[in-house]
Scaffold this motif. Structure first.
Motif, PDB file in Angstrom:
ATOM      1  N   SER A  56     -29.751 -26.230 -76.191  1.00  0.00           N
ATOM      2  CA  SER A  56     -28.650 -25.381 -76.619  1.00  0.00           C
ATOM      3  C   SER A  56     -29.074 -23.912 -76.608  1.00  0.00           C
ATOM      4  O   SER A  56     -30.247 -23.600 -76.763  1.00  0.00           O
ATOM      5  CB  SER A  56     -28.173 -25.803 -78.010  1.00  0.00           C
ATOM      6  N   SER A  57     -28.091 -23.030 -76.392  1.00  0.00           N
ATOM      7  CA  SER A  57     -28.416 -21.609 -76.329  1.00  0.00           C
ATOM      8  C   SER A  57     -27.178 -20.746 -76.530  1.00  0.00           C
ATOM      9  O   SER A  57     -26.135 -20.984 -75.928  1.00  0.00           O
ATOM     10  CB  SER A  57     -29.049 -21.268 -74.989  1.00  0.00           C
ATOM     11  N   THR A  58     -27.340 -19.712 -77.362  1.00  0.00           N
ATOM     12  CA  THR A  58     -26.265 -18.745 -77.541  1.00  0.00           C
ATOM     13  C   THR A  58     -26.210 -17.758 -76.372  1.00  0.00           C
ATOM     14  O   THR A  58     -25.295 -16.941 -76.302  1.00  0.00           O
ATOM     15  CB  THR A  58     -26.434 -17.977 -78.864  1.00  0.00           C
ATOM     16  N   LYS A  59     -27.141 -17.830 -75.448  1.00  0.00           N
ATOM     17  CA  LYS A  59     -27.131 -16.972 -74.255  1.00  0.00           C
ATOM     18  C   LYS A  59     -26.161 -17.488 -73.190  1.00  0.00           C
ATOM     19  O   LYS A  59     -25.741 -16.741 -72.312  1.00  0.00           O
ATOM     20  CB  LYS A  59     -28.533 -16.887 -73.647  1.00  0.00           C
ATOM     21  N   ILE A  60     -25.808 -18.762 -73.255  1.00  0.00           N
ATOM     22  CA  ILE A  60     -24.969 -19.375 -72.223  1.00  0.00           C
ATOM     23  C   ILE A  60     -23.621 -18.664 -72.065  1.00  0.00           C
ATOM     24  O   ILE A  60     -23.223 -18.365 -70.942  1.00  0.00           O
ATOM     25  CB  ILE A  60     -24.814 -20.893 -72.470  1.00  0.00           C
ATOM     26  N   PRO A  61     -22.877 -18.346 -73.154  1.00  0.00           N
ATOM     27  CA  PRO A  61     -21.596 -17.652 -72.959  1.00  0.00           C
ATOM     28  C   PRO A  61     -21.737 -16.308 -72.235  1.00  0.00           C
ATOM     29  O   PRO A  61     -20.877 -15.951 -71.436  1.00  0.00           O
ATOM     30  CB  PRO A  61     -21.067 -17.468 -74.378  1.00  0.00           C
ATOM     31  N   HIS A  62     -22.803 -15.576 -72.496  1.00  0.00           N
ATOM     32  CA  HIS A  62     -23.023 -14.303 -71.804  1.00  0.00           C
ATOM     33  C   HIS A  62     -23.235 -14.543 -70.305  1.00  0.00           C
ATOM     34  O   HIS A  62     -22.696 -13.804 -69.473  1.00  0.00           O
ATOM     35  CB  HIS A  62     -24.209 -13.563 -72.419  1.00  0.00           C
ATOM     36  N   LYS A  63     -23.981 -15.593 -69.984  1.00  0.00           N
ATOM     37  CA  LYS A  63     -24.179 -15.937 -68.570  1.00  0.00           C
ATOM     38  C   LYS A  63     -22.851 -16.375 -67.948  1.00  0.00           C
ATOM     39  O   LYS A  63     -22.509 -15.955 -66.840  1.00  0.00           O
ATOM     40  CB  LYS A  63     -25.223 -17.052 -68.431  1.00  0.00           C
ATOM     41  N   ASP A  99     -17.854 -15.030 -64.293  1.00  0.00           N
ATOM     42  CA  ASP A  99     -16.427 -15.340 -64.401  1.00  0.00           C
ATOM     43  C   ASP A  99     -15.576 -14.099 -64.123  1.00  0.00           C
ATOM     44  O   ASP A  99     -15.257 -13.335 -65.038  1.00  0.00           O
ATOM     45  CB  ASP A  99     -16.169 -15.879 -65.807  1.00  0.00           C
ATOM     46  N   PRO A 100     -15.169 -13.880 -62.856  1.00  0.00           N
ATOM     47  CA  PRO A 100     -14.382 -12.679 -62.544  1.00  0.00           C
ATOM     48  C   PRO A 100     -13.019 -12.639 -63.243  1.00  0.00           C
ATOM     49  O   PRO A 100     -12.531 -11.563 -63.574  1.00  0.00           O
ATOM     50  CB  PRO A 100     -14.234 -12.701 -61.017  1.00  0.00           C
ATOM     51  N   ILE A 120     -17.217 -10.556 -75.867  1.00  0.00           N
ATOM     52  CA  ILE A 120     -17.857 -11.519 -76.764  1.00  0.00           C
ATOM     53  C   ILE A 120     -18.153 -10.796 -78.073  1.00  0.00           C
ATOM     54  O   ILE A 120     -18.871  -9.804 -78.091  1.00  0.00           O
ATOM     55  CB  ILE A 120     -19.141 -12.103 -76.146  1.00  0.00           C
ATOM     56  N   ILE A 121     -17.581 -11.291 -79.150  1.00  0.00           N
ATOM     57  CA  ILE A 121     -17.777 -10.695 -80.471  1.00  0.00           C
ATOM     58  C   ILE A 121     -18.920 -11.391 -81.207  1.00  0.00           C
ATOM     59  O   ILE A 121     -19.774 -10.740 -81.793  1.00  0.00           O
ATOM     60  CB  ILE A 121     -16.468 -10.756 -81.296  1.00  0.00           C
ATOM     61  N   GLU A 122     -18.924 -12.725 -81.171  1.00  0.00           N
ATOM     62  CA  GLU A 122     -19.962 -13.485 -81.883  1.00  0.00           C
ATOM     63  C   GLU A 122     -20.113 -14.854 -81.240  1.00  0.00           C
ATOM     64  O   GLU A 122     -19.131 -15.453 -80.818  1.00  0.00           O
ATOM     65  CB  GLU A 122     -19.567 -13.643 -83.352  1.00  0.00           C
ATOM     66  N   VAL A 123     -21.361 -15.311 -81.173  1.00  0.00           N
ATOM     67  CA  VAL A 123     -21.665 -16.637 -80.635  1.00  0.00           C
ATOM     68  C   VAL A 123     -22.709 -17.302 -81.521  1.00  0.00           C
ATOM     69  O   VAL A 123     -23.683 -16.679 -81.919  1.00  0.00           O
ATOM     70  CB  VAL A 123     -22.224 -16.549 -79.188  1.00  0.00           C
ATOM     71  N   LYS A 179     -25.486 -32.313 -66.504  1.00  0.00           N
ATOM     72  CA  LYS A 179     -26.103 -31.125 -65.916  1.00  0.00           C
ATOM     73  C   LYS A 179     -26.407 -30.100 -67.006  1.00  0.00           C
ATOM     74  O   LYS A 179     -25.558 -29.771 -67.818  1.00  0.00           O
ATOM     75  CB  LYS A 179     -25.181 -30.509 -64.859  1.00  0.00           C
ATOM     76  N   GLU A 180     -27.649 -29.608 -66.979  1.00  0.00           N
ATOM     77  CA  GLU A 180     -28.111 -28.633 -67.983  1.00  0.00           C
ATOM     78  C   GLU A 180     -27.912 -27.195 -67.488  1.00  0.00           C
ATOM     79  O   GLU A 180     -28.095 -26.920 -66.309  1.00  0.00           O
ATOM     80  CB  GLU A 180     -29.605 -28.833 -68.271  1.00  0.00           C
ATOM     81  N   TRP A 181     -27.566 -26.311 -68.402  1.00  0.00           N
ATOM     82  CA  TRP A 181     -27.517 -24.881 -68.097  1.00  0.00           C
ATOM     83  C   TRP A 181     -28.938 -24.356 -67.971  1.00  0.00           C
ATOM     84  O   TRP A 181     -29.815 -24.752 -68.723  1.00  0.00           O
ATOM     85  CB  TRP A 181     -26.798 -24.112 -69.200  1.00  0.00           C
TER      86      TRP A 181
END
Length: 136
Positions: free
Chosen positions: A2-9, A14-15, A24-27, A131-133
């Protein structure tokens, strides 16, 4: 993993969400809060925000939160209730309020607000693949 970096990636890849101006406000693991400002090109023929804008913001928050667990999570069912109309220049947020995981399924409820006012309610189900991020 798990990672809070995934949404930023995910946002960087995502165009559509970038065009929407999603911020992104909070993750946290299993949680996401996003925001966007309603622009003129997001209005419908009645000069209100198109329902797809609210839906897209909520769907993105839903997807980002579900993917923080580290596995590719894909939407299999969603719905939204539109409660209040939105105007140009309104700033709205989408925040995951409930997350429940059962084996490979994840369930989320997302509240969409203008300030403290609830303007829409979104519900979704994801399927978590094997599949893993990969996060830098």
């Amino acid at each position: 993993m798990s990672s809070t970096k995934i949404p930023h990636k995910m946002l960087s890849l995502d165009p559509f969400s970038s065009w929407l101006g999603i911020e992104i406000i909070e993750v946290k693991i299993g949680y996401c809060k996003l925001g966007l400002r309603i622009r003129k090109e997001m209005l419908n023929s009645m000069q209100k925000a198109h329902g797809g804008i609210t839906y897209s913001l909520a769907d993105t928050a839903f997807g980002f939160a579900a993917n923080t667990h580290g596995k590719f999570a894909v939407s299999i069912e969603t719905s939204i209730n539109h409660i209040e109309a939105l105007q140009e220049e309104d700033y709205i947020t989408a925040e995951t309020k409930l997350e429940l995981s059962k084996n490979k399924l994840g369930f989320q409820v997302v509240e969409i607000k203008r300030g403290e006012e609830l303007v829409a309610l979104f519900k979704g189900v994801v399927y978590r693949t094997s599949k893993e991020w990969e996060v830098d």
